[in-house]
Design an enzyme around this catalytic site. Structure first.
Site, mmCIF file in Angstrom:
data_model
loop_
_atom_site.group_PDB
_atom_site.id
_atom_site.type_symbol
_atom_site.label_atom_id
_atom_site.label_comp_id
_atom_site.label_asym_id
_atom_site.label_seq_id
_atom_site.Cartn_x
_atom_site.Cartn_y
_atom_site.Cartn_z
ATOM 1 N N SER A 1 9.036 53.217 51.369
ATOM 2 C CA SER A 1 8.645 54.284 50.452
ATOM 3 C C SER A 1 7.994 53.709 49.205
ATOM 4 O O SER A 1 8.369 52.624 48.740
ATOM 5 C CB SER A 1 9.908 55.052 50.065
ATOM 6 O OG SER A 1 9.660 55.881 48.959
ATOM 7 N N TYR B 1 19.140 55.815 46.740
ATOM 8 C CA TYR B 1 18.172 55.955 47.839
ATOM 9 C C TYR B 1 17.129 54.836 47.765
ATOM 10 O O TYR B 1 16.869 54.126 48.746
ATOM 11 C CB TYR B 1 17.484 57.327 47.795
ATOM 12 C CG TYR B 1 16.294 57.399 48.738
ATOM 13 C CD1 TYR B 1 16.477 57.524 50.109
ATOM 14 C CD2 TYR B 1 14.985 57.294 48.249
ATOM 15 C CE1 TYR B 1 15.390 57.549 50.976
ATOM 16 C CE2 TYR B 1 13.899 57.325 49.105
ATOM 17 C CZ TYR B 1 14.097 57.447 50.465
ATOM 18 O OH TYR B 1 13.013 57.464 51.315
ATOM 19 N N LYS C 1 16.157 51.494 50.381
ATOM 20 C CA LYS C 1 14.854 51.122 50.957
ATOM 21 C C LYS C 1 14.528 49.677 50.617
ATOM 22 O O LYS C 1 14.037 48.918 51.448
ATOM 23 C CB LYS C 1 13.751 52.061 50.445
ATOM 24 C CG LYS C 1 13.858 53.474 51.002
ATOM 25 C CD LYS C 1 13.558 53.512 52.501
ATOM 26 C CE LYS C 1 14.010 54.799 53.145
ATOM 27 N NZ LYS C 1 13.918 54.805 54.611
HETATM 28 P P1 NAD Z 1 13.819 63.752 57.892
HETATM 29 O O1 NAD Z 1 15.134 63.970 57.270
HETATM 30 O O2 NAD Z 1 12.983 64.938 58.228
HETATM 31 O O3 NAD Z 1 13.971 62.869 59.217
HETATM 32 C C1 NAD Z 1 14.989 61.918 59.378
HETATM 33 C C2 NAD Z 1 15.621 62.181 60.742
HETATM 34 O O4 NAD Z 1 16.668 61.229 60.929
HETATM 35 C C3 NAD Z 1 16.254 63.566 60.847
HETATM 36 O O5 NAD Z 1 15.823 64.198 62.029
HETATM 37 C C4 NAD Z 1 17.758 63.296 60.876
HETATM 38 O O6 NAD Z 1 18.447 64.232 61.664
HETATM 39 C C5 NAD Z 1 17.792 61.892 61.466
HETATM 40 N N1 NAD Z 1 18.969 61.119 61.093
HETATM 41 C C6 NAD Z 1 19.551 61.013 59.868
HETATM 42 N N2 NAD Z 1 20.617 60.205 59.950
HETATM 43 C C7 NAD Z 1 20.714 59.783 61.222
HETATM 44 C C8 NAD Z 1 21.596 58.924 61.911
HETATM 45 N N3 NAD Z 1 22.639 58.354 61.285
HETATM 46 N N4 NAD Z 1 21.388 58.706 63.226
HETATM 47 C C9 NAD Z 1 20.354 59.290 63.873
HETATM 48 N N5 NAD Z 1 19.490 60.122 63.267
HETATM 49 C C10 NAD Z 1 19.650 60.339 61.963
HETATM 50 O O7 NAD Z 1 12.991 62.756 56.938
HETATM 51 P P2 NAD Z 1 11.466 62.329 56.993
HETATM 52 O O8 NAD Z 1 10.794 62.942 55.824
HETATM 53 O O9 NAD Z 1 10.906 62.516 58.347
HETATM 54 O O10 NAD Z 1 11.614 60.787 56.667
HETATM 55 C C11 NAD Z 1 11.619 59.805 57.679
HETATM 56 C C12 NAD Z 1 11.777 58.431 57.056
HETATM 57 O O11 NAD Z 1 10.727 58.223 56.113
HETATM 58 C C13 NAD Z 1 13.072 58.244 56.272
HETATM 59 O O12 NAD Z 1 13.500 56.912 56.479
HETATM 60 C C14 NAD Z 1 12.658 58.448 54.835
HETATM 61 O O13 NAD Z 1 13.493 57.754 53.948
HETATM 62 C C15 NAD Z 1 11.268 57.845 54.859
HETATM 63 N N6 NAD Z 1 10.392 58.371 53.798
HETATM 64 C C16 NAD Z 1 10.214 59.714 53.668
HETATM 65 C C17 NAD Z 1 9.401 60.216 52.667
HETATM 66 C C18 NAD Z 1 9.226 61.692 52.455
HETATM 67 O O14 NAD Z 1 8.837 62.091 51.355
HETATM 68 N N7 NAD Z 1 9.455 62.546 53.454
HETATM 69 C C19 NAD Z 1 8.734 59.327 51.811
HETATM 70 C C20 NAD Z 1 8.925 57.954 51.979
HETATM 71 C C21 NAD Z 1 9.760 57.484 52.985
HETATM 72 C C1 WQD Z 2 6.129 65.433 43.238
HETATM 73 C C2 WQD Z 2 5.678 65.847 41.851
HETATM 74 C C3 WQD Z 2 7.446 66.234 40.268
HETATM 75 C C4 WQD Z 2 9.118 69.708 42.335
HETATM 76 C C5 WQD Z 2 10.069 61.868 46.121
HETATM 77 C C6 WQD Z 2 10.963 60.666 46.203
HETATM 78 C C7 WQD Z 2 10.216 59.490 46.751
HETATM 79 C C8 WQD Z 2 9.555 59.825 48.073
HETATM 80 C C9 WQD Z 2 8.738 61.068 47.977
HETATM 81 C C10 WQD Z 2 11.055 59.237 49.865
HETATM 82 C C11 WQD Z 2 6.464 65.170 40.736
HETATM 83 C C12 WQD Z 2 6.682 67.502 40.546
HETATM 84 C C13 WQD Z 2 8.333 68.620 41.984
HETATM 85 C C14 WQD Z 2 9.097 70.865 41.509
HETATM 86 C C15 WQD Z 2 7.504 69.769 40.079
HETATM 87 N N1 WQD Z 2 10.516 60.082 49.110
HETATM 88 N N2 WQD Z 2 7.538 68.653 40.879
HETATM 89 N N3 WQD Z 2 8.290 70.848 40.409
HETATM 90 O O1 WQD Z 2 9.315 62.734 43.097
HETATM 91 O O2 WQD Z 2 7.076 61.896 43.892
HETATM 92 O O3 WQD Z 2 9.011 61.538 45.265
HETATM 93 O O4 WQD Z 2 9.538 62.129 47.417
HETATM 94 O O5 WQD Z 2 10.965 58.048 49.915
HETATM 95 O O6 WQD Z 2 11.120 58.458 46.890
HETATM 96 O O7 WQD Z 2 11.414 60.364 44.890
HETATM 97 O O8 WQD Z 2 8.131 63.845 45.043
HETATM 98 O O9 WQD Z 2 7.737 66.151 45.755
HETATM 99 O O10 WQD Z 2 9.797 65.637 44.364
HETATM 100 O O11 WQD Z 2 7.561 65.554 43.293
HETATM 101 O O12 WQD Z 2 6.788 69.817 39.069
HETATM 102 O O13 WQD Z 2 9.801 71.846 41.745
HETATM 103 O O14 WQD Z 2 5.898 67.245 41.677
HETATM 104 O O15 WQD Z 2 7.739 66.129 38.899
HETATM 105 O O16 WQD Z 2 5.544 64.898 39.735
HETATM 106 P P1 WQD Z 2 8.393 62.492 44.195
HETATM 107 P P2 WQD Z 2 8.378 65.363 44.675
#
Ligand code: NAD
Ligand code: WQD
Length: 335
Positions: free
Chosen positions: A126, A152, A156
């Site tokens: 991330s 969190y 990562k």
């Molecule tokens: P998500 O929650 O939609 O998907 C994660 C999946 O993993 C879910 O289906 C959940 O049921 C499953 N899961 C959770 N714990 C588990 C376990 N112990 N065993 C088996 N399955 C399990 O999330 P996502 O948005 O698809 O994110 C996927 C990956 O990407 C995650 O590692 C997340 O940290 C990373 N990531 C997400 C974002 C984002 O903003 N969505 C950004 C950066 C990184």
């Molecule tokens: C985006 C922008 C808020 C909600 C998070 C995690 C990051 C990564 C992605 C997993 C920001 C603004 C948001 C609202 C707002 N996930 N906002 N009103 O914070 O960039 O990142 O998700 O790895 O680790 O921290 O994403 O979608 O929460 O916010 O104004 O109700 O929108 O301030 O600027 P963020 P977000």
């Protein structure tokens, strides 16, 4: 060489879109998910889009026997590890659960991969590992990482370090994809993000507001030192992000050296720009108000995405308007 790829967490938001793109590219995804944050119906939707049956195991990535049964039943060529808990706010309240699932889950996965000699791993990292960059807002893979600001984020960072260390003494080939802000949904409207409860992320909160499920979107601060005063992020369409995994699977890494790729568009957009892109793309008005800053928010960050473009020939196809149009299509399909 077979084409079986294990997707842990493959029914989640990013995993489900990746399963579709893997099939289009000729791979055979096999999914492990414990449904902690997804629904089994997502499997039917993936199969509807691709017209392919996908082996699914309901189980936990921390469960050695669950992994054993998959690795024994299928010749797995590589693993994409999505399974994790991902809410920054929850992680502050429940840090142990995050260490358990995100660190414990990867530990067990690496043990099982070693036992079954599976030597390719793509890890969902991330942009959170960069924190607020101190030298400009664009970050490249070599930008120094900041001290994590949440459990969190720390998981990562720890996950990357764990994989790095394992690579030193093994044949494991690993790629870290540092996702920026994934948004949008599949253009078919059949799969998308399924936020539990009140969404913490901008785009699902925005679409739920326009759908009438929330009164107004609160913009978290408009007096940042950015051109319009609101925070800047790099929003990336989830289908473009999914395609980056296909590229990463085909990449030959240098032995003992995990490769890192930023996955973003390389373009920063402010919260107000996201709102106006949504309004242009859908013709709908977004009711919003200005609220206080959210604690822990980074002011501005976006990807330098040159490396992934050069080494994986990956370039995003979808615009911010496309992301908003598809997010809205998806929202309209929810009840
Ligand atoms: P998500 O929650 O939609 O998907 C994660 C999946 O993993 C879910 O289906 C959940 O049921 C499953 N899961 C959770 N714990 C588990 C376990 N112990 N065993 C088996 N399955 C399990 O999330 P996502 O948005 O698809 O994110 C996927 C990956 O990407 C995650 O590692 C997340 O940290 C990373 N990531 C997400 C974002 C984002 O903003 N969505 C950004 C950066 C990184
Ligand atoms: C985006 C922008 C808020 C909600 C998070 C995690 C990051 C990564 C992605 C997993 C920001 C603004 C948001 C609202 C707002 N996930 N906002 N009103 O914070 O960039 O990142 O998700 O790895 O680790 O921290 O994403 O979608 O929460 O916010 O104004 O109700 O929108 O301030 O600027 P963020 P977000």
């Amino acid at each position: 060489m077979g084409n079986n790829i294990l997707l842990t967490g493959g029914l989640g938001y990013i995993g489900s879109h990746t399963a579709v793109e893997l099939i289009l590219a000729g791979y055979e995804p096999i999914i492990l998910d414990n449904l902690a944050n997804s629904k089994v119906e997502v499997l039917d939707q993936i199969e509807k889009i691709t017209q392919k049956k996908i082996p699914f195991f309901q189980g936990d990535v921390r469960d050695e026997e669950a992994l054993q049964s998959i690795f024994s039943a299928h010749a797995i060529q590589g693993v994409i590890h999505f399974a994790a808990l991902k809410s920054v706010g929850d992680s502050v309240l429940q840090p142990l659960s995050y260490f358990d699932v995100n660190v414990g889950g990867l530990t067990q996965l690496l043990k099982s991969m070693q036992k079954f000699r599976v030597e390719k791993l793509i890890f969902s990292s991330s942009c959170t590992v960069y924190g607020q960059p101190t030298d400009g807002w664009a970050v490249s893979e070599s930008t120094p990482l900041q001290e994590p600001t949440s459990p969190y984020g720390r998981t990562k960072r720890m996950n990357e370090e764990m994989i790095h260390d394992i690579c030193q003494t093994s044949r494991l080939s690993a790629v870290f994809l540092r996702y920026f802000n994934p948004v949008g949904a599949h253009p078919s409207g059949l799969i998308g993000e399924l936020p539990l409860g009140v969404p913490a992320n901008l785009v699902p909160f925005l679409t739920q507001t326009v759908a009438g499920k929330r009164d107004a979107l609160t913009i978290f601060g408009n007096d940042y030192s950015t051109p319009d005063g609101t925070c800047i992020r790099d929003y990336i369409h989830v289908v473009d992000l999914a395609k980056a995994h296909v590229g990463a699977l085909g990449f030959e890494t240098i032995p003992h050296h995990p490769e890192i790729f930023n996955v973003g568009t390389g373009k920063g957009s402010s919260v107000l720009e996201v709102i106006s892109a949504f309004e242009r793309a859908t013709g709908m008005k977004v009711p919003y108000e200005i609220g206080p800053k959210r604690q822990g928010d980074v002011m501005a960050v976006f990807a330098n995405a040159q490396k992934i473009s050069e080494k994986l020939q990956w370039n995003p196809q979808y615009s911010l308007e496309d992301m908003m149009e598809h997010a809205w299509n998806w929202e309209k399909n929810q009840n």
